[in-house]
Write a protein that holds these residues in place. Structure first.
Motif, mmCIF file in Angstrom:
data_model
loop_
_atom_site.group_PDB
_atom_site.id
_atom_site.type_symbol
_atom_site.label_atom_id
_atom_site.label_comp_id
_atom_site.label_asym_id
_atom_site.label_seq_id
_atom_site.Cartn_x
_atom_site.Cartn_y
_atom_site.Cartn_z
ATOM 1 N N VAL A 34 130.941 120.092 27.444
ATOM 2 C CA VAL A 34 130.366 119.587 28.223
ATOM 3 C C VAL A 34 131.312 119.830 29.031
ATOM 4 C CG1 VAL A 34 130.241 117.659 29.931
ATOM 5 C CG2 VAL A 34 129.276 117.362 27.380
ATOM 6 N N LYS A 35 132.155 120.239 28.662
ATOM 7 C CA LYS A 35 133.511 120.283 30.296
ATOM 8 C C LYS A 35 133.192 121.768 30.938
ATOM 9 C CE LYS A 35 136.848 117.445 29.498
ATOM 10 N NZ LYS A 35 137.924 116.838 28.694
ATOM 11 N N ASP A 36 133.728 122.539 29.592
ATOM 12 C CA ASP A 36 133.209 123.899 29.594
ATOM 13 C C ASP A 36 131.726 124.363 30.178
ATOM 14 O OD1 ASP A 36 135.583 124.710 28.485
ATOM 15 O OD2 ASP A 36 134.536 124.720 26.282
ATOM 16 N N LEU A 37 131.084 123.678 30.409
ATOM 17 C CA LEU A 37 129.559 124.009 30.439
ATOM 18 C C LEU A 37 129.260 123.435 32.415
ATOM 19 C CD1 LEU A 37 126.861 123.176 27.924
ATOM 20 C CD2 LEU A 37 127.676 125.487 28.984
ATOM 21 N N THR A 38 130.248 122.704 32.256
ATOM 22 C CA THR A 38 130.567 121.939 34.251
ATOM 23 C C THR A 38 130.920 123.012 34.778
ATOM 24 O OG1 THR A 38 130.461 119.991 33.081
ATOM 25 C CG2 THR A 38 131.440 120.430 35.274
ATOM 26 N N THR A 39 132.304 123.548 33.465
ATOM 27 C CA THR A 39 132.936 124.475 35.118
ATOM 28 C C THR A 39 132.617 126.025 35.579
ATOM 29 O OG1 THR A 39 135.046 123.968 33.497
ATOM 30 C CG2 THR A 39 134.946 126.231 34.802
ATOM 31 N N LYS A 40 131.806 125.670 33.880
ATOM 32 C CA LYS A 40 130.638 127.325 34.244
ATOM 33 C C LYS A 40 129.884 127.141 35.530
ATOM 34 C CE LYS A 40 128.008 130.250 31.862
ATOM 35 N NZ LYS A 40 127.160 131.365 30.590
ATOM 36 N N LEU A 41 128.923 125.508 35.791
ATOM 37 C CA LEU A 41 127.822 126.057 36.298
ATOM 38 C C LEU A 41 128.721 125.565 37.644
ATOM 39 C CD1 LEU A 41 125.313 124.826 37.016
ATOM 40 C CD2 LEU A 41 125.734 122.340 36.445
ATOM 41 N N GLN A 42 129.802 125.018 38.084
ATOM 42 C CA GLN A 42 130.384 124.905 38.972
ATOM 43 C C GLN A 42 130.461 126.649 39.677
ATOM 44 O OE1 GLN A 42 133.715 123.076 38.086
ATOM 45 N NE2 GLN A 42 133.188 121.092 39.144
ATOM 46 N N SER A 43 131.569 127.577 39.216
ATOM 47 C CA SER A 43 131.842 128.793 39.024
ATOM 48 C C SER A 43 130.376 129.843 39.478
ATOM 49 C CB SER A 43 131.963 129.926 37.748
ATOM 50 O OG SER A 43 132.336 131.031 38.076
ATOM 51 N N THR A 44 129.210 129.515 38.511
ATOM 52 C CA THR A 44 127.647 129.904 38.412
ATOM 53 C C THR A 44 127.552 129.624 40.391
ATOM 54 O OG1 THR A 44 127.615 130.164 36.485
ATOM 55 C CG2 THR A 44 125.888 130.457 38.008
ATOM 56 N N THR A 45 127.594 128.567 40.331
ATOM 57 C CA THR A 45 126.742 127.549 41.951
ATOM 58 C C THR A 45 128.532 128.394 42.719
ATOM 59 O OG1 THR A 45 126.050 126.037 40.415
ATOM 60 C CG2 THR A 45 126.480 125.495 43.517
ATOM 61 N N ARG A 46 129.114 128.080 42.960
ATOM 62 C CA ARG A 46 129.916 128.861 43.924
ATOM 63 C C ARG A 46 129.585 130.899 44.172
ATOM 64 N NH1 ARG A 46 131.523 129.696 48.535
ATOM 65 N NH2 ARG A 46 133.153 130.078 48.674
ATOM 66 N N LEU A 84 126.468 132.411 43.511
ATOM 67 C CA LEU A 84 124.999 131.836 43.834
ATOM 68 C C LEU A 84 125.451 131.797 45.634
ATOM 69 C CD1 LEU A 84 122.360 132.092 43.832
ATOM 70 C CD2 LEU A 84 121.850 129.805 43.132
ATOM 71 N N GLU A 85 126.372 130.644 46.290
ATOM 72 C CA GLU A 85 126.732 130.634 47.402
ATOM 73 C C GLU A 85 126.990 132.066 48.329
ATOM 74 O OE1 GLU A 85 129.217 127.299 47.333
ATOM 75 O OE2 GLU A 85 127.558 126.194 46.314
ATOM 76 N N LEU A 86 128.039 132.987 47.382
ATOM 77 C CA LEU A 86 128.728 133.471 48.218
ATOM 78 C C LEU A 86 127.358 134.960 48.223
ATOM 79 C CD1 LEU A 86 132.276 133.877 46.873
ATOM 80 C CD2 LEU A 86 131.138 133.099 48.955
ATOM 81 N N ALA A 87 126.935 135.149 47.275
ATOM 82 C CA ALA A 87 125.203 136.065 47.023
ATOM 83 C C ALA A 87 124.848 135.625 48.074
ATOM 84 C CB ALA A 87 124.953 136.076 45.593
ATOM 85 N N LYS A 88 124.068 134.176 48.691
ATOM 86 C CA LYS A 88 123.057 133.972 49.827
ATOM 87 C C LYS A 88 123.994 134.594 50.611
ATOM 88 C CE LYS A 88 120.841 130.932 47.163
ATOM 89 N NZ LYS A 88 120.169 129.340 46.776
ATOM 90 N N GLN A 89 125.317 134.117 51.103
ATOM 91 C CA GLN A 89 125.652 134.293 52.097
ATOM 92 C C GLN A 89 125.976 135.661 52.203
ATOM 93 O OE1 GLN A 89 126.833 132.252 55.037
ATOM 94 N NE2 GLN A 89 127.189 134.647 55.680
ATOM 95 N N ARG A 90 126.198 136.840 51.707
ATOM 96 C CA ARG A 90 126.015 138.040 52.069
ATOM 97 C C ARG A 90 124.727 138.848 51.913
ATOM 98 N NH1 ARG A 90 127.886 139.509 46.225
ATOM 99 N NH2 ARG A 90 125.666 140.803 45.873
ATOM 100 N N LEU A 91 123.575 138.203 51.191
ATOM 101 C CA LEU A 91 122.573 138.536 51.376
ATOM 102 C C LEU A 91 122.537 137.965 52.583
ATOM 103 C CD1 LEU A 91 119.855 139.714 50.841
ATOM 104 C CD2 LEU A 91 119.022 137.081 50.021
ATOM 105 N N ALA A 92 122.653 136.964 53.284
ATOM 106 C CA ALA A 92 122.310 137.264 54.817
ATOM 107 C C ALA A 92 123.438 137.720 56.400
ATOM 108 C CB ALA A 92 122.759 135.294 55.232
ATOM 109 N N ASP A 93 124.574 137.874 55.819
ATOM 110 C CA ASP A 93 125.037 138.613 56.233
ATOM 111 C C ASP A 93 124.317 140.504 56.418
ATOM 112 O OD1 ASP A 93 126.855 137.038 56.895
ATOM 113 O OD2 ASP A 93 128.235 137.796 55.535
ATOM 114 N N SER A 94 124.219 140.846 55.244
ATOM 115 C CA SER A 94 123.207 142.283 55.200
ATOM 116 C C SER A 94 121.698 141.889 55.703
ATOM 117 C CB SER A 94 123.011 142.679 53.771
ATOM 118 O OG SER A 94 124.026 142.749 53.107
#
Length: 64
Positions: A17-29, A31-41
């Motif tokens: 559960v801890k490992d999956l939570t960490t992976k989810l947080q990383s993946t969420t971050r 995605l947020e960065l990718a969405k920002q990059r898309l908006a900038d593009s």
């Protein structure tokens, strides 16, 4: 002995559960960065500072 097996199994599940939570947080971050990059593009393509191809490439990366 049966109790120890159950306790070990519970500890393993807690770690999973801890490992999956960490992976989810990383993946969420990511995605947020990718969405920002898309908006900038999008802004850059509107001002013709990058090609539409580059914008579409970034859009495809976000979709993945």
């Amino acid at each position: 002995m049966h109790f120890n097996v159950m306790r070990n199994t519970a500890a393993q599940r807690e770690q999973e559960v801890k490992d999956l939570t960490t992976k989810l947080q990383s993946t969420t971050r990511t995605l947020e960065l990718a969405k920002q990059r898309l908006a900038d593009s999008e802004s850059l393509v509107k001002r013709e500072l990058i090609s539409r191809f580059e914008y579409l490439k970034t859009q495809a990366e976000v979709a993945d």
